[in-house]
Design a protein around this motif. Structure first.
Motif, PDB file in Angstrom:
ATOM      1  N   LEU A 117       0.734  -1.211   0.036  1.00 48.21           N
ATOM      2  CA  LEU A 117       0.153   0.055  -0.020  1.00 48.21           C
ATOM      3  C   LEU A 117       0.858   1.261   0.012  1.00 48.21           C
ATOM      4  N   ILE A 158     -13.208  -0.447   4.823  1.00 48.32           N
ATOM      5  CA  ILE A 158     -12.036  -0.456   5.126  1.00 48.32           C
ATOM      6  C   ILE A 158     -12.071   1.249   5.978  1.00 48.32           C
ATOM      7  N   ILE A 162     -10.964   2.567  10.031  1.00 47.19           N
ATOM      8  CA  ILE A 162      -9.950   2.989  10.066  1.00 47.19           C
ATOM      9  C   ILE A 162     -10.020   4.529  10.537  1.00 47.19           C
ATOM     10  N   PHE A 184      -3.095   6.299   4.590  1.00 45.91           N
ATOM     11  CA  PHE A 184      -3.778   4.935   4.357  1.00 45.91           C
ATOM     12  C   PHE A 184      -3.046   3.876   4.771  1.00 45.91           C
ATOM     13  N   TYR A 188      -3.992   1.304   7.779  1.00 39.53           N
ATOM     14  CA  TYR A 188      -4.341  -0.141   7.412  1.00 39.53           C
ATOM     15  C   TYR A 188      -3.603  -1.097   8.058  1.00 39.53           C
ATOM     16  N   LYS A 189      -2.415  -0.658   8.448  1.00 36.45           N
ATOM     17  CA  LYS A 189      -1.374  -1.436   9.250  1.00 36.45           C
ATOM     18  C   LYS A 189      -1.681  -1.827  10.597  1.00 36.45           C
ATOM     19  N   GLU A 194       0.065  -5.424   8.605  1.00 37.12           N
ATOM     20  CA  GLU A 194       0.869  -5.162   7.441  1.00 37.12           C
ATOM     21  C   GLU A 194       1.197  -6.611   6.775  1.00 37.12           C
TER      22      GLU A 194
END
Length: 509
Positions: A117, A158, A162, A184, A188-189, A194
């Protein structure tokens, strides 16, 4: 207090385990909930500006009741961050801790590892995730490509997850999409972990494709490019770029200067001053401003465009110094910087920090004062009367703002708006027009989860207050570039300004 303190962890290995894999006992996490609220009540000057004490008490109590099993640091972050966000203070948020690598080779490996990402930059529009720049090895992914799914999840799903912990100034949450765009991969991690490889579904011109995007080594990729692109390298060396005339603006960040100045026309009647941040450690703001306004004065420029879109803030001094060039009168830039008094982050640190806390008289702010009403405040430059610059600019001023104009950039906007000094173009600032918390901003590490609690110790507010509570500085002309504009690099806000200047000039003629 921005340093990560290991506290009770006996080694880096133990610390890394505590923030990655370890499931903390429910009781230990409840202690962190209590600790975070205790810290905020002691140090935060605006805890109940936008939420009642009872409502916030209930949120912390409900969270404690909901924690009935062991959780990892990431799982706890996902539960605590929405409660912190309920305070509605843009400077108050949880910081997720980073893994510490002692081994030099491992640090280098992680530094050069570009995860899937991280290989794109994004636009978020109508809950859609759009690729703006592609740095992956798959060159078939073009600008404007929509990402439909990431490992089976739609971007909208998502985003809803988040963004639950996003902290805003007051009641203006328009910066949500900008925050997702900018962070982002990191967000996301935290919520999904990740991965070295992600299965991503793309859509471009009604054609849907799928691809595994895997990590690559940045260092190796650059070395390979040098080997296969020798001719171009020689050509670049032969056509050495002549340094620009603008000095004092510091080094580039992500291949872009954070401070920029130029004229937009040959006659030098339209000056453009872009400030992406009021905190650029390698820049010299006073000398940069002097050079800019000396050039403006020499050219007798009639129009000045100040671009503070996507400026998250920075130092008070850099913001104030610019304002001094835009007024011809003495001014007070800042209302009394009220704080709770005698808060010390060292109180919650390790043994050495606690010792420092007691040795400094339970307070780590030597510039603390108390007024006649018993209010504590910190003396800051903008609180006392300031002089306008001798060569202050008297021409027409336009200020470009948007939902990611925060903190010091919002303070500048609020002060300019108060004296009717500029035409504001764009969208409402994300930063509060009436106040925020800033000044000194400690980060206190929670004992068990190792999450960092960040907040400002002072109320930072302009002298003038607008009627709308918990909102930003509003534009005089509301306009914003759309997705097509961004893809084609068309600046709709700036073009409006140029058209307005042209029309006014034609009227004068």
């Amino acid at each position: 207090m921005s340093t990560v303190f290991l506290g009770a962890c006996s080694s880096v290995k133990d610390y890394n385990y505590a923030i990655t894999e370890k499931k903390h006992r429910a009781e230990a996490l409840k202690q962190d909930v209590d600790l975070s609220y205790q810290i905020l009540k002691e140090g935060h000057p605006g805890l109940y500006w936008y939420i009642s004490k009872k409502a916030l008490d209930d949120k912390f109590d409900s969270l404690k009741k909901a924690i009935d099993e062991p959780l990892t640091t990431a799982q706890f972050y996902q539960k605590l961050s929405p409660v912190i966000a309920a305070i509605r203070c843009g400077h108050t948020a949880l910081r997720y801790p980073s893994v510490i690598e002692k081994d030099k080779h491992e640090r280098e490996r992680i530094k050069n590892k570009i995860y899937p990402l991280q290989q794109f930059t994004y636009a978020v529009v109508d809950d859609k995730l759009i690729v703006i720049n592609n740095k992956s090895k798959d060159k078939t992914i073009k600008t404007g490509t929509e990402i439909l799914e990431i490992d089976g999840l739609a971007p909208k799903e998502i985003f809803n997850i988040i963004s639950t912990g996003f902290s805003y100034d007051g009641f203006n949450s328009q910066s949500r999409n900008k925050r997702i765009e900018r962070s982002f991969p990191q967000l996301y991690k935290i919520y999904f972990s990740e991965q070295d490889s992600l299965y991503i579904k793309f859509k471009k011109d009604s054609v849907v494709t799928s691809s595994y995007i895997s990590f690559y080594d940045k260092k190796k990729a650059e070395e390979l490019k040098k080997k296969t692109d020798t001719g171009k390298t020689i050509e670049k060396a032969a056509t050495k770029k002549i340094p620009g005339s603008i000095k004092y603006r510091g080094k580039k960040v992500n291949d872009e200067y954070q401070l920029d100045f130029r004229f937009l026309d040959q006659e030098k009647q339209i000056a453009y001053l872009k400030i992406k941040s009021f905190s650029v450690p390698t820049a010299n703001f006073p000398l940069f401003y002097k050079q800019c306004f000396d050039s403006i004065a020499l050219s007798r420029t009639k129009n000045l465009v100040i671009d503070i879109r996507n400026n998250p803030g920075g130092t008070l001094s850099a913001s104030l110094a610019l304002f001094a060039y835009l007024t011809d009168k003495d001014f007070v830039y800042l209302d009394k910087p009220i704080n709770n008094g005698h808060f010390s982050a060292n109180k919650y640190g390790n043994g050495l920090q606690k010792l420092t806390y007691y040795l400094t008289g339970l307070n780590d702010d030597s510039r603390l004062y108390e007024d006649d009403q018993g209010n504590f405040f910190s003396f800051m430059k903008g609180y006392s009367p300031q002089k306008a610059q001798k060569n202050n600019y008297k021409g027409k001023v336009y200020v470009l703002i948007n939902e990611f104009s925060f903190s010091a950039s919002s303070l500048l906007s609020a002060n300019l708006k108060a004296i009717n000094r500029a035409t504001f173009v764009g969208t409402e600032t994300g930063g509060g027009a009436n106040q925020c918390t800033a000044g000194r901003i400690p980060i206190v590490t929670l004992k068990n989860s190792k999450l960092g609690l960040r907040f400002g110790l002072n109320r930072m507010a302009p002298v003038y207050q607008q009627k709308e509570v918990g909102r930003g500085v509003f534009p005089d002309v509301e306009i914003q570039s759309d997705l097509k504009d961004r893809i084609s690099n068309y600046d709709r806000e700036l073009q409006w300004v140029l058209t307005d200047i042209k029309e006014k000039n034609n009227v004068r003629k």
